[in-house]
Design an enzyme around this catalytic site. Structure first.
Site, short mmCIF file in Angstrom:
data_model
loop_
_atom_site.label_atom_id
_atom_site.label_comp_id
_atom_site.label_asym_id
_atom_site.label_seq_id
_atom_site.Cartn_x
_atom_site.Cartn_y
_atom_site.Cartn_z
N ARG A 1 11.42 -5.38 4.87
CA ARG A 1 11.14 -3.95 4.58
C ARG A 1 12.16 -3.04 5.27
O ARG A 1 12.51 -3.24 6.43
CB ARG A 1 9.73 -3.61 5.06
CG ARG A 1 9.44 -2.11 5.03
CD ARG A 1 7.97 -1.78 5.12
NE ARG A 1 7.22 -2.53 6.09
CZ ARG A 1 5.89 -2.61 6.12
NH1 ARG A 1 5.18 -1.97 5.23
NH2 ARG A 1 5.28 -3.30 7.05
N ARG B 1 11.33 -1.25 10.84
CA ARG B 1 10.26 -0.99 11.82
C ARG B 1 10.29 -2.04 12.93
O ARG B 1 10.49 -3.22 12.66
CB ARG B 1 8.90 -1.04 11.12
CG ARG B 1 8.50 0.28 10.52
CD ARG B 1 7.29 0.16 9.64
NE ARG B 1 6.14 -0.54 10.21
CZ ARG B 1 4.97 -0.66 9.61
NH1 ARG B 1 4.79 -0.10 8.42
NH2 ARG B 1 3.98 -1.31 10.17
N LYS C 1 0.83 -1.22 0.00
CA LYS C 1 0.00 0.00 0.00
C LYS C 1 0.87 1.27 0.00
O LYS C 1 0.65 2.17 -0.79
CB LYS C 1 -0.93 0.02 1.23
CG LYS C 1 -1.88 -1.18 1.29
CD LYS C 1 -2.77 -1.13 2.50
CE LYS C 1 -2.08 -1.24 3.84
NZ LYS C 1 -1.41 -2.54 4.09
N ARG D 1 -0.34 -9.36 13.40
CA ARG D 1 -0.94 -8.36 12.50
C ARG D 1 -1.77 -9.05 11.42
O ARG D 1 -2.83 -8.53 11.01
CB ARG D 1 0.16 -7.49 11.87
CG ARG D 1 0.78 -6.53 12.88
CD ARG D 1 2.16 -6.05 12.48
NE ARG D 1 2.17 -5.21 11.31
CZ ARG D 1 3.26 -4.97 10.56
NH1 ARG D 1 4.43 -5.51 10.88
NH2 ARG D 1 3.18 -4.18 9.52
N ARG E 1 -9.70 0.18 8.67
CA ARG E 1 -9.27 -1.18 8.98
C ARG E 1 -10.34 -1.97 9.73
O ARG E 1 -10.12 -3.15 10.03
CB ARG E 1 -8.02 -1.13 9.84
CG ARG E 1 -6.71 -1.37 9.08
CD ARG E 1 -5.59 -1.02 10.02
NE ARG E 1 -4.38 -1.75 9.85
CZ ARG E 1 -3.26 -1.20 9.34
NH1 ARG E 1 -3.26 0.03 8.89
NH2 ARG E 1 -2.17 -1.91 9.28
P1 ADP Z 1 2.15 -1.92 3.19
O1 ADP Z 1 2.17 -0.40 3.15
O2 ADP Z 1 0.95 -2.51 2.50
O3 ADP Z 1 2.37 -2.49 4.55
P2 ADP Z 1 4.72 -1.65 1.75
O4 ADP Z 1 4.38 -0.80 0.57
O5 ADP Z 1 5.49 -1.02 2.85
O6 ADP Z 1 3.39 -2.41 2.32
O7 ADP Z 1 5.51 -2.93 1.20
C1 ADP Z 1 5.98 -3.96 2.09
C2 ADP Z 1 7.34 -4.47 1.59
O8 ADP Z 1 7.15 -5.18 0.36
C3 ADP Z 1 8.34 -3.35 1.30
O9 ADP Z 1 9.61 -3.77 1.70
C4 ADP Z 1 8.24 -3.15 -0.22
O10 ADP Z 1 9.48 -2.69 -0.78
C5 ADP Z 1 7.90 -4.56 -0.70
N1 ADP Z 1 7.03 -4.56 -1.87
C6 ADP Z 1 6.02 -3.70 -2.17
N2 ADP Z 1 5.43 -4.03 -3.33
C7 ADP Z 1 6.07 -5.14 -3.78
C8 ADP Z 1 5.91 -5.96 -4.95
N3 ADP Z 1 4.97 -5.71 -5.87
N4 ADP Z 1 6.74 -7.03 -5.07
C9 ADP Z 1 7.70 -7.29 -4.14
N5 ADP Z 1 7.90 -6.56 -3.03
C10 ADP Z 1 7.09 -5.49 -2.85
P1 AMP Z 2 0.81 0.18 9.16
O1 AMP Z 2 1.89 1.21 9.07
O2 AMP Z 2 -0.36 0.51 8.29
O3 AMP Z 2 1.32 -1.22 8.95
O4 AMP Z 2 0.26 0.26 10.67
C1 AMP Z 2 1.11 0.01 11.77
C2 AMP Z 2 0.28 -0.13 13.04
O5 AMP Z 2 -0.40 1.11 13.32
C3 AMP Z 2 -0.81 -1.19 13.01
O6 AMP Z 2 -0.33 -2.49 13.32
C4 AMP Z 2 -1.77 -0.65 14.10
O7 AMP Z 2 -1.28 -0.90 15.40
C5 AMP Z 2 -1.70 0.87 13.85
N1 AMP Z 2 -2.70 1.32 12.86
C6 AMP Z 2 -2.44 1.83 11.62
N2 AMP Z 2 -3.59 2.14 10.99
C7 AMP Z 2 -4.60 1.81 11.84
C8 AMP Z 2 -6.02 1.85 11.74
N3 AMP Z 2 -6.65 2.32 10.65
N4 AMP Z 2 -6.73 1.43 12.81
C9 AMP Z 2 -6.13 0.98 13.92
N5 AMP Z 2 -4.80 0.88 14.07
C10 AMP Z 2 -4.03 1.29 13.03
#
Ligand code: ADP
Ligand code: AMP
Length: 217
Positions: A127, A160, A13, A171, A88
């Site tokens: 990541r 992270r 995302k 999660r 969410r």
């Molecule tokens: P989210 O915001 O949904 O938690 P991220 O955009 O941070 O996910 O992506 C999670 C990890 O996967 C990051 O390390 C990113 O570089 C990697 N990633 C994102 N899109 C892809 C893809 N299409 N193929 C492989 N790895 C990806």
């Molecule tokens: P993310 O960066 O989206 O992976 O979110 C990291 C953490 O933040 C999650 O595991 C939750 O603890 C909190 N969080 C993020 N977005 C929300 C949401 N919309 N509702 C509740 N908790 C959230």
């Protein structure tokens, strides 16, 4: 354009939101980023969020909805926004409907990035994020040119605290129980499209831009 990017943790995302920001010139609203900033600043909000984030639980709906409501009323959201990681829960989605109605806006598109569960832990654990500009990398799938240094700004990369296998399992189970029901919710509401998130990053972006080129504002 008011866009929701949905998908389990690690689906891509944030990576895709960054591309859509460049293309459409509207801000990315990431509740996860907002909570992380609050934790770093040690604010009251940060104190409330920290415990939940540590275990991978959700921050309570009333807290989360409050920060989103305030953020969406800011001037830079007037032309639209990309929601990343919100809503969410079904309660958050209901609250978003009210917020949008109050702002006189519609939802333009809900893009759900589908990635099978078995890939998500590897994505999260690998990541890396730039401390300075927030750019996202992956040690295997999208590495920076120099190890631990951001290509974009030269900043240092970090991992992270919740991107470990144990927290990630929690999660993912929170996602299954609380967030997956939103797929049916938005399928019923319309404007829902599923995107295959197993494709290369650029392909996923292309597919999203194609969907968004035909949606109404
Ligand atoms: P989210 O915001 O949904 O938690 P991220 O955009 O941070 O996910 O992506 C999670 C990890 O996967 C990051 O390390 C990113 O570089 C990697 N990633 C994102 N899109 C892809 C893809 N299409 N193929 C492989 N790895 C990806
Ligand atoms: P993310 O960066 O989206 O992976 O979110 C990291 C953490 O933040 C999650 O595991 C939750 O603890 C909190 N969080 C993020 N977005 C929300 C949401 N919309 N509702 C509740 N908790 C959230």
């Amino acid at each position: 354009m008011q866009i929701i990017l949905m998908g389990p943790p690690g689906a891509g995302k944030g990576t895709q939101a960054a591309e859509l920001v460049k293309k459409f010139g509207i801000p990315q609203i990431s509740t996860g980023d907002m909570f992380r900033a609050a934790v770093n600043e040690g604010t009251e909000l940060g104190k409330k969020a920290a415990e939940c984030m540590k275990t991978g639980a959700l921050v309570p709906d009333e807290v989360t909805v409050g920060i989103v409501k305030e953020r969406l009323s800011k001037a830079d959201c007037a032309k639209g926004f990309i929601l990343d990681g919100f809503p969410r829960t079904v309660d958050q989605a209901d609250s978003l409907n009210k917020i949008l109605a109050d702002l006189g806006k519609n939802l333009s598109a809900v893009l759900n990035i589908h990635v099978p569960a078995e890939d998500l832990i590897e994505r999260a654990v690998g990541r890396r994020i730039c401390k300075n500009c927030g750019s996202t990398y992956h040690v295997k799938f999208n590495p920076s040119h120099k190890e631990n240094i951001c290509d974009n700004c030269g900043g240092e990369l970090f991992q992270r605290a919740d991107d470990n296998e144990e927290t990630m399992k929690n999660r993912l189970s929170v996602y299954e129980n609380s967030t997956r029901p939103l797929i049916e919710y938005y399928k019923k509401a319309g404007k829902y499209t599923e995107i295959d998130g197993r494709q290369a990053i650029g392909k996923v972006t292309e597919e999203m831009e194609k969907v968004l080129s035909s949606v109404e504002d």
